[in-house]
Design an enzyme around this catalytic site. Structure first.
Site, PDB file in Angstrom:
ATOM      1  N   LYS A  15      21.111   8.960  -5.718  1.00  0.00           N
ATOM      2  CA  LYS A  15      21.251  10.232  -4.990  1.00  0.00           C
ATOM      3  C   LYS A  15      21.838  11.271  -5.932  1.00  0.00           C
ATOM      4  O   LYS A  15      22.666  10.932  -6.781  1.00  0.00           O
ATOM      5  CB  LYS A  15      22.208  10.070  -3.808  1.00  0.00           C
ATOM      6  CG  LYS A  15      21.659   9.227  -2.685  1.00  0.00           C
ATOM      7  CD  LYS A  15      22.644   9.248  -1.518  1.00  0.00           C
ATOM      8  CE  LYS A  15      22.447   8.036  -0.627  1.00  0.00           C
ATOM      9  NZ  LYS A  15      23.617   7.604   0.069  1.00  0.00           N
ATOM     10  N   ARG A  91      29.715   8.735  -8.958  1.00  0.00           N
ATOM     11  CA  ARG A  91      30.415   7.862  -8.017  1.00  0.00           C
ATOM     12  C   ARG A  91      30.371   6.444  -8.574  1.00  0.00           C
ATOM     13  O   ARG A  91      29.297   5.952  -8.922  1.00  0.00           O
ATOM     14  CB  ARG A  91      29.732   7.888  -6.657  1.00  0.00           C
ATOM     15  CG  ARG A  91      30.275   6.822  -5.737  1.00  0.00           C
ATOM     16  CD  ARG A  91      29.602   6.806  -4.392  1.00  0.00           C
ATOM     17  NE  ARG A  91      30.046   5.632  -3.659  1.00  0.00           N
ATOM     18  CZ  ARG A  91      29.275   4.581  -3.384  1.00  0.00           C
ATOM     19  NH1 ARG A  91      28.022   4.564  -3.742  1.00  0.00           N
ATOM     20  NH2 ARG A  91      29.766   3.549  -2.744  1.00  0.00           N
ATOM     21  N   LEU A 206      32.203   4.406  10.022  1.00  0.00           N
ATOM     22  CA  LEU A 206      31.261   3.462  10.628  1.00  0.00           C
ATOM     23  C   LEU A 206      29.837   3.907  10.303  1.00  0.00           C
ATOM     24  O   LEU A 206      29.359   4.918  10.821  1.00  0.00           O
ATOM     25  CB  LEU A 206      31.473   3.405  12.148  1.00  0.00           C
ATOM     26  CG  LEU A 206      32.916   3.140  12.624  1.00  0.00           C
ATOM     27  CD1 LEU A 206      33.006   3.176  14.142  1.00  0.00           C
ATOM     28  CD2 LEU A 206      33.446   1.805  12.096  1.00  0.00           C
ATOM     29  N   GLY A 207      29.185   3.176   9.419  1.00  0.00           N
ATOM     30  CA  GLY A 207      27.804   3.491   9.053  1.00  0.00           C
ATOM     31  C   GLY A 207      27.048   2.187   8.952  1.00  0.00           C
ATOM     32  O   GLY A 207      27.382   1.226   9.656  1.00  0.00           O
ATOM     33  N   ARG A 238      25.571  -6.790   7.133  1.00  0.00           N
ATOM     34  CA  ARG A 238      26.655  -7.601   6.537  1.00  0.00           C
ATOM     35  C   ARG A 238      27.494  -8.222   7.643  1.00  0.00           C
ATOM     36  O   ARG A 238      27.727  -7.580   8.681  1.00  0.00           O
ATOM     37  CB  ARG A 238      27.545  -6.726   5.652  1.00  0.00           C
ATOM     38  CG  ARG A 238      26.861  -6.275   4.387  1.00  0.00           C
ATOM     39  CD  ARG A 238      27.746  -5.347   3.585  1.00  0.00           C
ATOM     40  NE  ARG A 238      27.129  -4.040   3.453  1.00  0.00           N
ATOM     41  CZ  ARG A 238      27.721  -2.986   2.923  1.00  0.00           C
ATOM     42  NH1 ARG A 238      28.957  -3.078   2.487  1.00  0.00           N
ATOM     43  NH2 ARG A 238      27.091  -1.830   2.835  1.00  0.00           N
ATOM     44  N   GLY A 330      29.794   6.789  13.273  1.00  0.00           N
ATOM     45  CA  GLY A 330      30.970   7.554  13.701  1.00  0.00           C
ATOM     46  C   GLY A 330      30.647   9.006  14.018  1.00  0.00           C
ATOM     47  O   GLY A 330      31.249   9.607  14.907  1.00  0.00           O
ATOM     48  N   ASN A 332      27.490  10.119  14.833  1.00  0.00           N
ATOM     49  CA  ASN A 332      26.304  10.311  15.686  1.00  0.00           C
ATOM     50  C   ASN A 332      26.277   9.535  16.982  1.00  0.00           C
ATOM     51  O   ASN A 332      25.593   9.932  17.916  1.00  0.00           O
ATOM     52  CB  ASN A 332      25.037   9.943  14.896  1.00  0.00           C
ATOM     53  CG  ASN A 332      24.767  10.922  13.791  1.00  0.00           C
ATOM     54  OD1 ASN A 332      24.487  12.082  14.043  1.00  0.00           O
ATOM     55  ND2 ASN A 332      24.885  10.464  12.556  1.00  0.00           N
ATOM     56  N   GLU A 381      31.488  12.799   0.616  1.00  0.00           N
ATOM     57  CA  GLU A 381      31.978  12.174  -0.615  1.00  0.00           C
ATOM     58  C   GLU A 381      31.564  12.977  -1.849  1.00  0.00           C
ATOM     59  O   GLU A 381      32.321  13.100  -2.810  1.00  0.00           O
ATOM     60  CB  GLU A 381      31.449  10.741  -0.709  1.00  0.00           C
ATOM     61  CG  GLU A 381      32.080   9.839   0.341  1.00  0.00           C
ATOM     62  CD  GLU A 381      31.221   8.659   0.742  1.00  0.00           C
ATOM     63  OE1 GLU A 381      30.188   8.885   1.417  1.00  0.00           O
ATOM     64  OE2 GLU A 381      31.561   7.521   0.392  1.00  0.00           O
TER      65      GLU A 381
HETATM   66  P1  ADP Z   1      25.275   4.150   4.742  1.00  0.00           P
HETATM   67  O1  ADP Z   1      26.320   3.079   4.806  1.00  0.00           O
HETATM   68  O2  ADP Z   1      23.936   3.665   4.286  1.00  0.00           O
HETATM   69  O3  ADP Z   1      25.745   5.422   4.066  1.00  0.00           O
HETATM   70  P2  ADP Z   1      25.247   5.803   7.130  1.00  0.00           P
HETATM   71  O4  ADP Z   1      26.661   6.204   7.144  1.00  0.00           O
HETATM   72  O5  ADP Z   1      24.217   6.802   6.770  1.00  0.00           O
HETATM   73  O6  ADP Z   1      25.033   4.493   6.264  1.00  0.00           O
HETATM   74  O7  ADP Z   1      24.910   5.213   8.576  1.00  0.00           O
HETATM   75  C1  ADP Z   1      23.617   4.799   8.946  1.00  0.00           C
HETATM   76  C2  ADP Z   1      23.673   4.224  10.346  1.00  0.00           C
HETATM   77  O8  ADP Z   1      24.167   5.212  11.267  1.00  0.00           O
HETATM   78  C3  ADP Z   1      22.305   3.860  10.898  1.00  0.00           C
HETATM   79  O9  ADP Z   1      21.931   2.569  10.508  1.00  0.00           O
HETATM   80  C4  ADP Z   1      22.563   3.931  12.396  1.00  0.00           C
HETATM   81  O10 ADP Z   1      23.083   2.692  12.834  1.00  0.00           O
HETATM   82  C5  ADP Z   1      23.642   4.981  12.558  1.00  0.00           C
HETATM   83  N1  ADP Z   1      23.087   6.249  13.084  1.00  0.00           N
HETATM   84  C6  ADP Z   1      22.527   7.251  12.388  1.00  0.00           C
HETATM   85  N2  ADP Z   1      22.120   8.247  13.237  1.00  0.00           N
HETATM   86  C7  ADP Z   1      22.447   7.841  14.488  1.00  0.00           C
HETATM   87  C8  ADP Z   1      22.320   8.405  15.791  1.00  0.00           C
HETATM   88  N3  ADP Z   1      21.740   9.579  15.993  1.00  0.00           N
HETATM   89  N4  ADP Z   1      22.791   7.701  16.832  1.00  0.00           N
HETATM   90  C9  ADP Z   1      23.364   6.494  16.644  1.00  0.00           C
HETATM   91  N5  ADP Z   1      23.524   5.907  15.453  1.00  0.00           N
HETATM   92  C10 ADP Z   1      23.082   6.569  14.385  1.00  0.00           C
END
Ligand code: ADP
Length: 394
Positions: A15, A91, A206-207, A238, A330, A332, A381
Site C-alpha cells: 500500500k 511501516r 477490530l478488523g 486467525r 469497529g 462499521n 496509521e
Molecule cells: P485489516 O486487518 O485487513 O486492515 P480492516 O480493518 O480493513 O482489516 O477490517 C476488515 C473487516 O471489517 C472486514 O473483514 C469486515 O469483517 C469488517 N467490515 C468492513 N466493512 C464493514 C461493514 N460495513 N459492516 C460490518 N463489518 C465491516
C-alpha cells in the site's frame, strides 16, 4: 510543501500514500495498492485526490519492480520529478525491544531491523523488501521506519513476560510484543486531545486482524496480541487465544507439520472456521439475523472474547474512562458495537442507538448518562507514519 511517501509493504501486496505537508496540515495527494506481487495477474489500483479510482494491470515480479511502477504512477501528475520527493516512511511489523519509536533508517538501524525481522517468520521479510527496494531505487532520500510494536514497549514486565523458562526471553527474545501500536496510539491520542481527563482508555482495533489495548496516561500497559499477531480476540481467519498445548497436540496426534498447523491457526480458523466459511462480519451478521445457528454461535463467541478483554483491562487499570472502537469492524459494524456495549451495561456503559448507526467518523457513541465514554474513531496509521517521518527529517 514537502512530499512524503508512506509505504506499507506486505508479502504479496503493497500500500502507498503520498502526502503533501508543511508540518501542520497533511494532505493525501494519491493513494493506492499493488496486489499479487510475484503472482500472475498483478495490478496497481490508485486514486488521486478528487479523482476516480484507476487500475493498471502490470507485471510485478518483486517489490523493486512494484515500487518502480508506483514511482512512475507518481510521476504522472503527483510529483513533478523524483527530486520533489522529500522523504519516505515505512511501516514495519516488528521493532523487537530495540525500537520504542520511529527512527531514521541508517546502517545501524538496518542491522537491527534485519535482526528483528526473524521474530516474524511469515511476514518479516516483506517489510524489509520494501526498504531494500526503496534504498536501491532512491539511495539519497531519507527513509524512516515506524514499528507496529513500538507503542507497546511501555508495557510493564508483568504484562509482557511469559511464565516460560527465563532463557526463552533472555536468549530467544520470546515475550509479548503487541502490534497495531500505531493505530492504538493514533486513536487514543485523538481522544485525549478532546478528553484530557481520559486517563484509562481501552482501544479496540477490530478488523480482519484485531487487538485490544489498555492505555493508562497515554501509555500502553497491556495488549491482546502477544509474541505474534495470532492470539487475543477471535479474528477473521486467525484463532485468537487457544490453549498453548493445542498446536502441539495436533502435531503429535494428527501427523501435521508446524507449517500446516500455522496455516490452520492463521488462515483457516477464527470467524471463518466458526461460521462455516465467512470471515467478513457483514455476511455473518446477515446470517445471524436470518436465525442461522452457526452464525449466532460465531457472534456470541466474538462478543464473549471482546468483553473478556475489556473486563480484564478494566481490572488491570482499576477502572476505565473511555472505550474506543476502530478499524473495519469497529468503525462499521453498528451491530457488533451494540452487542459488545450491551454486555458492558453492568459497568455503566450506555450508547445512543441513533449515533451508533453512524459509520467511520469520529463520534461519541455514549449517552450523557453513560459512566464510561464510548467513541468511534477512524484509525489513520499512514498519517502517523507521515507525521513521524516529517518530525524526524525536518
Ligand atoms: P485489516 O486487518 O485487513 O486492515 P480492516 O480493518 O480493513 O482489516 O477490517 C476488515 C473487516 O471489517 C472486514 O473483514 C469486515 O469483517 C469488517 N467490515 C468492513 N466493512 C464493514 C461493514 N460495513 N459492516 C460490518 N463489518 C465491516
Amino acid at each position: 510543501m514537502k512530499k512524503i511517501l508512506v509505504i506499507n509493504s506486505g508479502s504479496s501486496s503493497l500500500k502507498f500514500q503520498l502526502f503533501a505537508t508543511d508540518g501542520n496540515e497533511y494532505k493525501v495527494i494519491i493513494k493506492g495498492l499493488a496486489e499479487r506481487i510475484g503472482i500472475d495477474g498483478s495490478n496497481i489500483s490508485y486514486q488521486k485526490e478528487g479523482e476516480k479510482k484507476q487500475v493498471e494491470t502490470i507485471p510485478l515480479d518483486n517489490h523493486k519492480t512494484t515500487l518502480k511502477a508506483i514511482l512512475d504512477i507518481l510521476l504522472k501528475g503527483s510529483l513533478k520529478s523524483i527530486d520533489e520527493l522529500w522523504a519516505i516512511g515505512h511501516r514495519l511489523g516488528h521493532g523487537g525491544e530495540y525500537f520504542d519509536k520511529s527512527v531514521v533508517i541508517d546502517d545501524e538501524v538496518m542491522e537491527k531491523i534485519y535482526e528483528t525481522k526473524d521474530l516474524l517468520p511469515l511476514h518479516g521479510n516483506a517489510f524489509v523488501y520494501g526498504i531494500e527496494a526503496m534504498k536501491s531505487l532512491l539511495p539519497n532520500i531519507k527513509q524512516v521506519a515506524t514499528f507496529d510494536s513500538a507503542f507497546h514497549q511501555t508495557m510493564p514486565k508483568e504484562a509482557f513476560l511469559y511464565a516460560l523458562p527465563l532463557e526463552q526471553y533472555e536468549k530467544y527474545r520470546i515475550r509479548r510484543y503487541g502490534f497495531h501500536g500505531t493505530s492504538h496510539y493514533y486513536v487514543s491520542n485523538e481522544l485525549r486531545k478532546i478528553m484530557p481527563s481520559a486517563e484509562k482508555i481501552i482501544s479496540c482495533h477490530l478488523g480482519s486482524g484485531s487487538s485490544i489495548t489498555a492505555i493508562k496516561n497515554g501509555k500502553s500497559i497491556d495488549t491482546s496480541f502477544g509474541f505474534a499477531a495470532s492470539c487475543g480476540v477471535t479474528m477473521g481467519t486467525r484463532c485468537g487465544d487457544i490453549d498453548a498445548y493445542i498446536p502441539l497436540y495436533i502435531m503429535q496426534t494428527q501427523n501435521k507439520t508446524a507449517d500446516e498447523v500455522n496455516q490452520m491457526m492463521n488462515k483457516e480458523s477464527g470467524l471463518w472456521a466458526l461460521s462455516g466459511g465467512y470471515s467478513d462480519t457483514r455476511d455473518i451478521e446477515k446470517m445471524y439475523n436470518e436465525g442461522n445457528e452457526q452464525a449466532i454461535t460465531t457472534i456470541n463467541i466474538y462478543v464473549h472474547n471482546v468483553i473478556k478483554y475489556i473486563g480484564a483491562y478494566t481490572a488491570e487499570m482499576g477502572g476505565v474512562d473511555a472505550i474506543i472502537f476502530t478499524a473495519g469492524i469497529g468503525e462499521n459494524s453498528s451491530f457488533l458495537r451494540q452487542k459488545i456495549c450491551e454486555r458492558l451495561k453492568f459497568m455503566g456503559v450506555e450508547i445512543d442507538e441513533e449515533k451508533n448507526k453512524l459509520r467511520s467518523q469520529f463520534v461519541e457513541l455514549s449517552t450523557p448518562a453513560s459512566k464510561v465514554k464510548v467513541y468511534m474513531i477512524p484509525t489513520n496509521e499512514e498519517l502517523v507514519i507521515a507525521q513521524d517521518t516529517y518530525k524526524l527529517c525536518a
